[in-house]
Motif scaffolding. Sequence first.
Motif, PDB file in Angstrom:
ATOM      1  N   LEU A  32       0.830  -1.204   0.000  1.00 34.09           N
ATOM      2  CA  LEU A  32       0.000   0.000   0.000  1.00 34.09           C
ATOM      3  C   LEU A  32       0.857   1.243   0.000  1.00 34.09           C
ATOM      4  N   ASP A  33       0.467   2.223  -0.807  1.00 31.03           N
ATOM      5  CA  ASP A  33       1.022   3.570  -0.727  1.00 31.03           C
ATOM      6  C   ASP A  33       0.129   4.498  -1.527  1.00 31.03           C
ATOM      7  N   LYS A  34      -0.091   5.708  -1.044  1.00 32.02           N
ATOM      8  CA  LYS A  34      -0.933   6.639  -1.794  1.00 32.02           C
ATOM      9  C   LYS A  34      -0.232   7.121  -3.053  1.00 32.02           C
ATOM     10  N   ASN A  35       1.097   7.003  -3.084  1.00 34.19           N
ATOM     11  CA  ASN A  35       1.868   7.320  -4.283  1.00 34.19           C
ATOM     12  C   ASN A  35       2.126   6.029  -5.062  1.00 34.19           C
ATOM     13  N   ASP A  36       2.081   6.118  -6.385  1.00 32.05           N
ATOM     14  CA  ASP A  36       2.198   4.899  -7.181  1.00 32.05           C
ATOM     15  C   ASP A  36       3.560   4.725  -7.853  1.00 32.05           C
ATOM     16  N   SER A  37       4.564   5.436  -7.396  1.00 31.42           N
ATOM     17  CA  SER A  37       5.920   5.256  -7.933  1.00 31.42           C
ATOM     18  C   SER A  37       6.594   4.100  -7.199  1.00 31.42           C
ATOM     19  N   VAL A  38       6.138   2.903  -7.512  1.00 34.00           N
ATOM     20  CA  VAL A  38       6.580   1.726  -6.766  1.00 34.00           C
ATOM     21  C   VAL A  38       7.130   0.635  -7.683  1.00 34.00           C
ATOM     22  N   GLY A  39       7.724   1.044  -8.792  1.00 31.80           N
ATOM     23  CA  GLY A  39       8.290   0.066  -9.720  1.00 31.80           C
ATOM     24  C   GLY A  39       9.342  -0.820  -9.097  1.00 31.80           C
ATOM     25  N   ILE A  40       9.915  -0.385  -7.982  1.00 30.91           N
ATOM     26  CA  ILE A  40      10.928  -1.189  -7.289  1.00 30.91           C
ATOM     27  C   ILE A  40      10.373  -2.547  -6.878  1.00 30.91           C
ATOM     28  N   ILE A  41       9.047  -2.642  -6.726  1.00 27.45           N
ATOM     29  CA  ILE A  41       8.432  -3.923  -6.368  1.00 27.45           C
ATOM     30  C   ILE A  41       8.790  -5.004  -7.382  1.00 27.45           C
ATOM     31  N   ASP A  42       8.916  -4.617  -8.664  1.00 29.01           N
ATOM     32  CA  ASP A  42       9.231  -5.588  -9.717  1.00 29.01           C
ATOM     33  C   ASP A  42      10.563  -6.295  -9.492  1.00 29.01           C
ATOM     34  N   SER A  43      11.467  -5.630  -8.784  1.00 31.89           N
ATOM     35  CA  SER A  43      12.778  -6.226  -8.526  1.00 31.89           C
ATOM     36  C   SER A  43      12.727  -7.284  -7.439  1.00 31.89           C
ATOM     37  N   HIS A  44      11.635  -7.297  -6.689  1.00 30.45           N
ATOM     38  CA  HIS A  44      11.543  -8.212  -5.556  1.00 30.45           C
ATOM     39  C   HIS A  44      10.305  -9.117  -5.612  1.00 30.45           C
ATOM     40  N   PHE A  45       9.126  -8.516  -5.772  1.00 30.78           N
ATOM     41  CA  PHE A  45       7.885  -9.280  -5.713  1.00 30.78           C
ATOM     42  C   PHE A  45       6.895  -8.781  -6.768  1.00 30.78           C
ATOM     43  N   PRO A  46       7.152  -9.077  -8.034  1.00 33.56           N
ATOM     44  CA  PRO A  46       6.272  -8.582  -9.098  1.00 33.56           C
ATOM     45  C   PRO A  46       4.839  -9.108  -9.010  1.00 33.56           C
ATOM     46  N   GLU A  47       4.629 -10.185  -8.286  1.00 31.52           N
ATOM     47  CA  GLU A  47       3.289 -10.758  -8.163  1.00 31.52           C
ATOM     48  C   GLU A  47       2.484 -10.131  -7.026  1.00 31.52           C
ATOM     49  N   ALA A  48       3.095  -9.254  -6.259  1.00 31.03           N
ATOM     50  CA  ALA A  48       2.389  -8.641  -5.128  1.00 31.03           C
ATOM     51  C   ALA A  48       1.275  -7.729  -5.626  1.00 31.03           C
ATOM     52  N   ASP A  49       0.158  -7.751  -4.955  1.00 30.39           N
ATOM     53  CA  ASP A  49      -0.938  -6.821  -5.261  1.00 30.39           C
ATOM     54  C   ASP A  49      -0.604  -5.466  -4.652  1.00 30.39           C
ATOM     55  N   PHE A  50      -0.990  -4.403  -5.377  1.00 28.20           N
ATOM     56  CA  PHE A  50      -0.652  -3.054  -4.919  1.00 28.20           C
ATOM     57  C   PHE A  50      -1.896  -2.177  -4.883  1.00 28.20           C
ATOM     58  N   PHE A  51      -1.977  -1.343  -3.845  1.00 29.79           N
ATOM     59  CA  PHE A  51      -3.138  -0.482  -3.650  1.00 29.79           C
ATOM     60  C   PHE A  51      -2.695   0.939  -3.303  1.00 29.79           C
ATOM     61  N   VAL A  52      -3.463   1.909  -3.786  1.00 26.66           N
ATOM     62  CA  VAL A  52      -3.220   3.305  -3.430  1.00 26.66           C
ATOM     63  C   VAL A  52      -4.285   3.823  -2.462  1.00 26.66           C
ATOM     64  N   GLU A  53      -5.286   2.995  -2.185  1.00 31.95           N
ATOM     65  CA  GLU A  53      -6.343   3.384  -1.260  1.00 31.95           C
ATOM     66  C   GLU A  53      -6.363   2.430  -0.066  1.00 31.95           C
TER      67      GLU A  53
END
Length: 317
Positions: A32-53
């Motif tokens: 979770l993060d209100k900001n969506d600049s989270v491409g770093i997730i791809d380097s670790h857990f690309p399958e993780a679900d992501f939410f801004v709310e």
Amino acid sequence: MRNFALIGAAGYIAPRHMKAIKETGNNLVAALDKNDSVGIIDSHFPEADFFVEYERFDRHIDLLKRKGTKIDYVSIASPNYLHDSHIRFALKHDAHAICEKPLVLNPHNIDALKVVQDETGKNIYNILQLRLHPSIIALKQKVEEQVAKDPTKVFDVDLTYLTSRGHWYFTSWKGAEDKSGGIATNIGVHFYDMLGWIFGNVKNNQSHLKQADANAGYLEFKHARVRWFLSVNYDYIPDDIKKTGMRTYRSITVDGEEIEFSGGFTDLHTLSYQDILDGGGFGLEEARKSIEIVSNIRKQNAIQNTELEHPFVKKVG
């Protein structure tokens, strides 16, 4: 393999948490993060679900649990003033909380969280990574050896930490004292924790400089007299350091001897996670002393005390 959720995925420190989750052999399920600049997730857990709310994230965690995918830990790397709420979120979802420092902004928040921890049976852990740094562990052992020989021994310590920040810092939540706790809390709390861990209980706490970009003061512990100076202002960095192109200056001297601990920081989150997963970790009471220190600093007015003040105070006009 344990399942993790992460709150504050777009923050500066979040990649260290992702790295720690991965390197300890676990899985990040949702972030979770209100900001969506989270491409770093791809380097670790690309399958993780992501939410801004937050609301959708909350619902998703609940649905996962009902379908049999339980979240074991919630890692919290959100702004300081939200830690308390996000820790409660973790425990109410039947997960342990692993929270960045400062755990909370005030000691009474620790007392309230202890009630929730007791009610839920889930643990609250604080990342106090300096306690795992080899140089700091060696210093603690050295101090304990000298104190064993002379129980009245009091060390003279100078702590200087300057980490330059641009104009963005004061536009962000970090520049707002009610959200970050101010300079002493935001960049100093883990140093105060380390000092209390090594030198004992606090006997005296004075503030000598209180500005938005710099704080300084004096702390007396059972076995140390500490002059400290913290700043995000590049102007106060020593000229010889500036000439090397560095924008950060970190120094701890004990009885005039420099303690070298500039290296080894990047792996300390992984060590912290492994310690927690192995049944260790640092909980609410371990965090209390440093939170009391920064809370008291925040409440104090600066006083002039040239006898005890850090030499860098003179740099500030």
